[in-house]
Design a protein around this motif. Sequence first.
Motif, mmCIF file in Angstrom:
data_model
loop_
_atom_site.group_PDB
_atom_site.id
_atom_site.type_symbol
_atom_site.label_atom_id
_atom_site.label_comp_id
_atom_site.label_asym_id
_atom_site.label_seq_id
_atom_site.Cartn_x
_atom_site.Cartn_y
_atom_site.Cartn_z
ATOM 1 N N ALA A 130 0.871 -1.180 0.000
ATOM 2 C CA ALA A 130 0.000 0.000 0.000
ATOM 3 C C ALA A 130 0.903 1.223 0.000
ATOM 4 C CB ALA A 130 -0.912 0.011 1.226
ATOM 5 N N ILE A 131 0.428 2.319 -0.577
ATOM 6 C CA ILE A 131 1.214 3.541 -0.610
ATOM 7 C C ILE A 131 0.320 4.725 -0.285
ATOM 8 C CG2 ILE A 131 0.947 3.835 -3.108
ATOM 9 C CD1 ILE A 131 3.835 5.051 -3.068
ATOM 10 N N ILE A 132 0.817 5.610 0.553
ATOM 11 C CA ILE A 132 0.072 6.785 0.995
ATOM 12 C C ILE A 132 0.339 7.954 0.053
ATOM 13 C CG2 ILE A 132 -0.130 8.478 2.866
ATOM 14 C CD1 ILE A 132 0.684 6.102 4.745
ATOM 15 N N ASP A 133 -0.723 8.658 -0.283
ATOM 16 C CA ASP A 133 -0.641 9.904 -1.066
ATOM 17 C C ASP A 133 -0.189 9.714 -2.500
ATOM 18 O OD1 ASP A 133 -1.644 11.704 0.735
ATOM 19 O OD2 ASP A 133 0.294 12.281 1.565
ATOM 20 N N ASP A 134 -0.396 8.536 -3.065
ATOM 21 C CA ASP A 134 -0.002 8.347 -4.464
ATOM 22 C C ASP A 134 -0.709 7.132 -5.044
ATOM 23 O OD1 ASP A 134 1.891 9.490 -6.516
ATOM 24 O OD2 ASP A 134 2.454 7.379 -6.624
ATOM 25 N N TYR A 135 -0.929 7.167 -6.360
ATOM 26 C CA TYR A 135 -1.522 6.030 -7.060
ATOM 27 C C TYR A 135 -0.472 5.055 -7.564
ATOM 28 C CZ TYR A 135 -6.372 7.628 -7.154
ATOM 29 O OH TYR A 135 -7.658 7.981 -6.800
ATOM 30 N N ALA A 136 0.807 5.316 -7.312
ATOM 31 C CA ALA A 136 1.885 4.474 -7.827
ATOM 32 C C ALA A 136 1.739 4.305 -9.337
ATOM 33 C CB ALA A 136 1.914 3.112 -7.129
ATOM 34 N N ILE A 149 -0.604 -3.307 -5.431
ATOM 35 C CA ILE A 149 -0.444 -2.065 -4.659
ATOM 36 C C ILE A 149 -1.810 -1.414 -4.445
ATOM 37 C CG2 ILE A 149 0.552 0.243 -4.568
ATOM 38 C CD1 ILE A 149 2.796 -0.686 -6.343
ATOM 39 N N LYS A 150 -2.104 -1.077 -3.203
ATOM 40 C CA LYS A 150 -3.341 -0.360 -2.862
ATOM 41 C C LYS A 150 -3.008 1.106 -2.592
ATOM 42 C CE LYS A 150 -7.205 -0.243 0.434
ATOM 43 N NZ LYS A 150 -8.285 -0.564 -0.555
ATOM 44 N N PRO A 151 -3.503 2.048 -3.376
ATOM 45 C CA PRO A 151 -3.295 3.474 -3.083
ATOM 46 C C PRO A 151 -4.173 3.932 -1.919
ATOM 47 C CG PRO A 151 -3.726 3.082 -5.434
ATOM 48 C CD PRO A 151 -4.127 1.845 -4.697
ATOM 49 N N LEU A 152 -3.585 4.688 -1.018
ATOM 50 C CA LEU A 152 -4.310 5.321 0.080
ATOM 51 C C LEU A 152 -4.180 6.831 -0.132
ATOM 52 C CD1 LEU A 152 -2.882 3.165 3.034
ATOM 53 C CD2 LEU A 152 -4.961 2.735 1.692
ATOM 54 N N GLY A 315 -6.920 -11.619 5.477
ATOM 55 C CA GLY A 315 -7.026 -12.178 4.138
ATOM 56 C C GLY A 315 -7.980 -11.440 3.239
ATOM 57 N N ASP A 316 -8.330 -10.203 3.609
ATOM 58 C CA ASP A 316 -9.296 -9.426 2.842
ATOM 59 C C ASP A 316 -8.668 -8.211 2.169
ATOM 60 O OD1 ASP A 316 -11.453 -11.095 3.577
ATOM 61 O OD2 ASP A 316 -11.625 -10.044 5.501
ATOM 62 N N PHE A 317 -7.389 -8.268 1.879
ATOM 63 C CA PHE A 317 -6.718 -7.126 1.262
ATOM 64 C C PHE A 317 -7.298 -6.858 -0.118
ATOM 65 C CE2 PHE A 317 -3.178 -5.093 -1.054
ATOM 66 C CZ PHE A 317 -2.893 -4.055 -0.185
ATOM 67 N N ASP A 318 -7.616 -5.602 -0.365
ATOM 68 C CA ASP A 318 -8.258 -5.192 -1.614
ATOM 69 C C ASP A 318 -7.446 -4.037 -2.190
ATOM 70 O OD1 ASP A 318 -9.877 -4.266 -3.639
ATOM 71 O OD2 ASP A 318 -11.617 -3.850 -2.364
ATOM 72 N N VAL A 319 -7.028 -4.159 -3.445
ATOM 73 C CA VAL A 319 -6.166 -3.123 -4.033
ATOM 74 C C VAL A 319 -6.948 -1.922 -4.565
ATOM 75 C CG1 VAL A 319 -4.344 -4.749 -4.618
ATOM 76 C CG2 VAL A 319 -6.153 -4.252 -6.300
ATOM 77 N N ALA A 320 -8.277 -1.937 -4.455
ATOM 78 C CA ALA A 320 -9.053 -0.778 -4.889
ATOM 79 C C ALA A 320 -8.604 0.440 -4.090
ATOM 80 C CB ALA A 320 -10.545 -1.025 -4.675
ATOM 81 N N PRO A 321 -8.391 1.588 -4.745
ATOM 82 C CA PRO A 321 -7.914 2.772 -4.029
ATOM 83 C C PRO A 321 -8.868 3.217 -2.923
ATOM 84 C CG PRO A 321 -7.704 3.071 -6.405
ATOM 85 C CD PRO A 321 -8.523 1.832 -6.196
ATOM 86 N N TYR A 322 -8.293 3.622 -1.805
ATOM 87 C CA TYR A 322 -9.053 4.303 -0.766
ATOM 88 C C TYR A 322 -8.891 5.798 -1.004
ATOM 89 C CZ TYR A 322 -9.948 6.756 3.579
ATOM 90 O OH TYR A 322 -10.407 7.651 4.495
ATOM 91 N N ILE A 323 -10.005 6.522 -1.064
ATOM 92 C CA ILE A 323 -9.965 7.973 -1.257
ATOM 93 C C ILE A 323 -10.654 8.630 -0.070
ATOM 94 C CG2 ILE A 323 -10.571 9.914 -2.729
ATOM 95 C CD1 ILE A 323 -10.638 8.008 -5.099
ATOM 96 N N GLY A 324 -9.892 9.361 0.735
ATOM 97 C CA GLY A 324 -10.445 10.053 1.883
ATOM 98 C C GLY A 324 -11.136 11.339 1.471
ATOM 99 N N THR A 325 -12.353 11.551 1.941
ATOM 100 C CA THR A 325 -13.146 12.735 1.617
ATOM 101 C C THR A 325 -13.784 13.287 2.893
ATOM 102 O OG1 THR A 325 -15.175 11.469 1.247
ATOM 103 C CG2 THR A 325 -13.700 11.758 -0.650
ATOM 104 N N LEU A 326 -14.429 14.435 2.774
ATOM 105 C CA LEU A 326 -15.196 14.943 3.913
ATOM 106 C C LEU A 326 -16.331 13.997 4.263
ATOM 107 C CD1 LEU A 326 -15.528 18.780 3.155
ATOM 108 C CD2 LEU A 326 -14.185 17.722 4.978
ATOM 109 N N GLU A 327 -16.928 13.392 3.253
ATOM 110 C CA GLU A 327 -18.076 12.517 3.502
ATOM 111 C C GLU A 327 -17.697 11.297 4.329
ATOM 112 O OE1 GLU A 327 -21.817 10.485 1.097
ATOM 113 O OE2 GLU A 327 -20.033 11.111 -0.019
#
Length: 371
Positions: A130-136, A149-152, A315-327
């Motif tokens: 996983a990588i913070i602040d980037d989509y790699a 790689i999961k983007p955070l 065992g539930d790792f998911d590479v879909a990006p996490y996008i933090g928002t106000l919501e």
Amino acid sequence: MTISRTKKLVGVTAAAGIVAFLAGCGAAPEADTSDSAAPEAADDFIPCLISDEGGWNDRSFNQSAKEGMDRAIDELGVEGIELESTTPNDYGPNLEQLVAEGCTLIVSVGFNLAAATVESALANPEINYAIIDDYADTDFDGTTDAPNIKPLVFDTAQAAYLGGYAAASWSAENGVNKVGTFGGMQIPSVAVFMDGYELGVQKYNEDNGANVEVFGWDTAAQEGSFTGGFAANDTAKQTAQGVLDQGVDVILPVGGPIYVSAAAAIAEGGGDVVMLGVDSDLAVADPDVADVTLVSIMKAIDVAVYDATVAAAGGDFDVAPYIGTLENEGVKLSGFGAFESELPEGLMDELMALQEQIVSGEIVVESPNSP
């Protein structure tokens, strides 16, 4: 390079116990405080974390990431490895060491580790990253460059919009009508703060017939004041001073430790200037600057790292990006602390209404650096 192995919590989230003043806009998820909050990890699960050159004590995103990893390690009851980088030359060797140590999840902190993380992930497809602040996305084709790689990432412009509005209101109330900002490196995860900040100032001007000026950043031109790094050094102090010399009474330093240089410049100037924190609640993370920290634009990096680590353990790792928002409360403002009683009348209600409009989609904060 600093190596730490831990099986217990060694820190607490900088904003722990602090209820963000805007939380009333929507109910936050209820925390699970039971012993079953985290799943049982596989016997061979080894979560690992690598900092960028800012280090674990940056009072910002590296520290927040470590706090999230420490919490996960503590609750899972596993042994993890955390490597602190001191220069960019550490990134590749640190990743190689984590692979050699048998890490099953490797979390990289920051945009600057993207190339090294992609190289490591492609060479080790059996490991989750996983990588913070980037989509790699180092080839800029719109997709993450390795399938493991999961983007955070965080749409920080939304929270920075509120911060910019508050800064403009504060400056206008004081009759100064000038606010400023400067950054470390001109990369998307830094510029996105500055975009939102300026757009929030513009919104304040539109709503109030004001003319608060912004120094240090031009969103349309994508040009502004940068130190070229994230160290709290003479260059950062001089950059801060260059913005302060424009007569601003609010300044936003974006880049981890460079806030220390901004605080030093404010202290030496002797003027009535306040600053905004980034990533963590700076007034809590560093009480030494609480008296000049108006509010902080926060990213829930600790929560994102914790959630990714717990998911991987189960065992539930998911590479879909996490996008933090106000919501989803991945980004938000901190409270105003000691400054709350001094805020312009009606500002809190105005910020609450703006947040509701952003969450509903009525206001779209259009930053070219948003994820």
